[in-house]
Design an enzyme around this catalytic site. Structure first.
Site, mmCIF file in Angstrom:
data_model
loop_
_atom_site.group_PDB
_atom_site.id
_atom_site.type_symbol
_atom_site.label_atom_id
_atom_site.label_comp_id
_atom_site.label_asym_id
_atom_site.label_seq_id
_atom_site.Cartn_x
_atom_site.Cartn_y
_atom_site.Cartn_z
ATOM 1 N N PRO A 128 0.806 -1.239 0.000
ATOM 2 C CA PRO A 128 0.000 0.000 0.000
ATOM 3 C C PRO A 128 0.833 1.280 0.000
ATOM 4 O O PRO A 128 0.807 2.050 0.951
ATOM 5 C CB PRO A 128 -0.822 -0.129 1.282
ATOM 6 N N GLY B 294 -7.926 4.133 -0.318
ATOM 7 C CA GLY B 294 -7.505 4.725 -1.590
ATOM 8 C C GLY B 294 -6.005 4.908 -1.628
ATOM 9 O O GLY B 294 -5.483 6.007 -1.576
ATOM 10 N N CYS B 295 -5.293 3.816 -1.667
ATOM 11 C CA CYS B 295 -3.829 3.864 -1.592
ATOM 12 C C CYS B 295 -3.249 4.628 -2.777
ATOM 13 O O CYS B 295 -3.809 4.633 -3.845
ATOM 14 C CB CYS B 295 -3.264 2.463 -1.610
ATOM 15 N N ILE B 296 -2.130 5.234 -2.528
ATOM 16 C CA ILE B 296 -1.473 5.941 -3.626
ATOM 17 C C ILE B 296 0.014 5.653 -3.587
ATOM 18 O O ILE B 296 0.556 5.338 -2.562
ATOM 19 C CB ILE B 296 -1.782 7.447 -3.546
#
Lengths: 437, 105
Positions: A304, B103-105
């Site tokens: 992640p 909502g990984c980025i």
């Protein structure tokens, strides 16, 4: 696993000779003598692209030939490079099958085959207008073709769209907007061009502090921000992006970042990858969930954090140490903390710098300490840092050399409003040191 | 943290109205949560997505993105938007009583 007691070298196979595969191969080569381990790197081609440079190609600030070098030349002596596509993996037999009919057995496998652009997965994206008024700058060919289209562009609406995450370097589309603003100013036609940034996120970026700062910058540069737009279809003939909930954004020129997935050979191994084809990986040890003798690094790893070169760079140290511990039959104790940083080019010879980890979002302050580069703030110094980085990439990062003052663990000194680490977070900060003597 | 009363039970929710503790969720809460999002009635297709969201969350510790939902829930993305017009990943997460997707980025 083979034992060194019998004087049989470990067999280390690395798939992919991009950022992660190259730096891991070079670090492992220094760690092991040739009689202790064989290192084989496989890639389907011999073109190593300095991907941060792609952003500058459309604006004529660099050229594709200046950012591509032979992959094999980035690998140190004593590393075997095989240029051949990968057919499939046999995890039970610990064998990689290659497209030329040969195979490679391994004691440790490192998967570093990055991410793959999937423009064909979006309805209409590769249809009418593709590479004519709809482009991507995420490939050397796309970036060069976009450069020619930008040079012809006199007036109208330029739309920059992210179809969906994850993507490589999530800030690059924003940088593209900032540079486009500068580029049209330089040409004296900025008032003839509307620029829109169209994103599936609910803001300019996911992390709140940086999202706010970047949204402010977009507004200051008169770049429209369209949020929560999930592109369902690209209509190149009529110049329209259409979202799944039937909203439309019209364009004269579209720059689309396509969907990303993992390399296709990975799906041949049951239980190895997630729905998007990225390797199911422990976010701290970088060991795959499927097999203890399989590790993943960089874009290929489903962890992640951003898919970005700096992530890959900082992952390298923990991964190499854990490969060594695994081959020694010891428990893995090296831990990657999610540290990442990137320069964000903002046009007019300025750039921002952001620095973050799994636990800490990008904050203001200075990097790597209070006397360093300004964080989350435009400065010329950061722009120079971004330009210098290409040299650093080829000469320091890929060879896997240590840089004084730059650690893999995220530095906490110099950051403003940094929350105290949670107890668990504090233990995660520990990163094993590797003797590279 | 704010609390919220749903079908007579008090649950803890975050700032955006997402459940903080998925174990406080019960199936009978879904119709009321759905009405708050303008969804009425909750059809079998909604349930398919809601159950899938909870399963994914319990297995992986995170709700899926729209793209993953479209690939794996058995409901295509276009239909997901018809079922949850305000955004499938977020709305279905609310109905399923799981925390806000990161909502990984």
């Amino acid at each position: 696993m083979r034992s060194k007691a019998f004087d049989v070298p470990h067999r280390i196979v690395i798939l992919g000779a991009g950022t992660g595969g190259t730096l891991v191969a070079n670090r492992l080569r220094r760690l092991y003598q040739r009689k202790e381990a064989s290192i084989t790197v496989v890639d389907q081609d011999d073109r190593h692209v300095y991907q941060p440079g792609l952003l500058f190609v459309p604006f004529g600030l660099t050229h594709p030939e200046d950012i591509v070098r032979p992959r094999h030349r980035q690998l140190g002596g004593g590393i075997d490079f095989r240029q051949v596509p990968i057919e499939r993996l046999d995890l039970d037999g610990s064998i990689v099958h290659l497209a030329d009919g040969t195979s490679l057995g391994y004691d440790v496998l490192v998967i570093a085959t990055g991410s793959r652009l999937q423009p064909e997965e979006t309805d209409g994206l590769t249809g009418a207008g593709w590479m004519e008024r709809v482009f991507t700058f995420y490939s050397p060919e796309g970036a060069a073709a976009l450069g020619a289209a930008l040079a012809r562009f006199e007036r109208g609406r330029l739309v920059v769209n992210i179809v969906d995450l994850p993507i490589k370097c999530p800030v690059a589309p924003l940088e593209f907007c900032f540079l486009a603003d500068w580029y049209f100013h330089e040409r004296g036609i900025r008032d003839q061009v509307q620029i829109s940034f169209v994103t599936p996120l609910d803001g300019a970026f996911t992390k709140p502090v940086a999202s706010k700062a970047l949204a402010t910058m977009l507004a200051e540069k008169d770049i429209e921000l369209v949020t929560e737009f999930n592109t369902g279809k690209v209509d190149g003939a009529n110049g329209k992006l259409i979202s799944y909930d039937d909203r439309e954004v019209t364009f004269d020129l579209a720059v689309v970042v396509p969907l990303h997935g993992g390399a296709s050979y990975l799906t041949s191994a049951v239980g190895l990858v997630d729905e998007l084809g990225f390797v199911l990986t422990d976010e701290h040890t970088l060991q795959s969930e499927a097999r203890p003798n399989v590790f993943a690094i960089g874009d290929a790893a489903g962890v992640p954090i951003s898919k970005a070169g700096s992530v890959t760079h900082f992952e390298g140290e923990a991964l190499v140490e854990n490969v060594r511990r695994f081959l020694d039959g010891k428990p893995l104790d090296a831990s990657y903390d999610g540290h990442a940083n990137c320069f964000i080019e903002t046009g007019f010879s300025n750039a921002l710098l952001i620095d973050f980890s799994y636990d800490v979002e990008p904050l203001q302050g200075h990097y790597p300490s209070s006397l360093g580069l300004p964080l989350l703030k435009e400065s010329h110094l950061n722009h120079l840092g971004k330009l210098m980085f290409q040299w650093f990439y080829w000469h320091i990062l890929l060879p896997g050399r240590q840089v004084p003052g730059i650690s893999s663990a995220m530095p906490r000194a110099g950051k403003k409003d940094l929350p105290a680490p949670a107890v668990e977070g504090a233990t995660k900060q520990q990163v094993a040191t590797v003797d590279r003597g | 943290m704010p609390e919220k009363n749903i079908t007579g039970t008090t649950v803890e929710v975050g700032e955006d109205g997402f459940f903080l503790h998925p174990e406080q969720w019960k199936e009978e809460m879904a119709p009321e949560l759905a009405r708050e999002q303008g969804i009425d009635p909750v059809t079998d297709r909604h349930w398919q997505v809601i159950r899938f969201m909870r399963k994914q969350y319990l297995e992986k510790g995170e709700g899926p993105s729209v793209r993953v939902l479209g690939k794996t829930s058995g409901v295509p993305i276009k239909e997901l938007y018809q079922l949850f017009p305000k955004g499938p990943a977020k709305t279905a997460a609310k109905l399923a009583g799981i925390p806000k997707p990161r909502g990984c980025i």
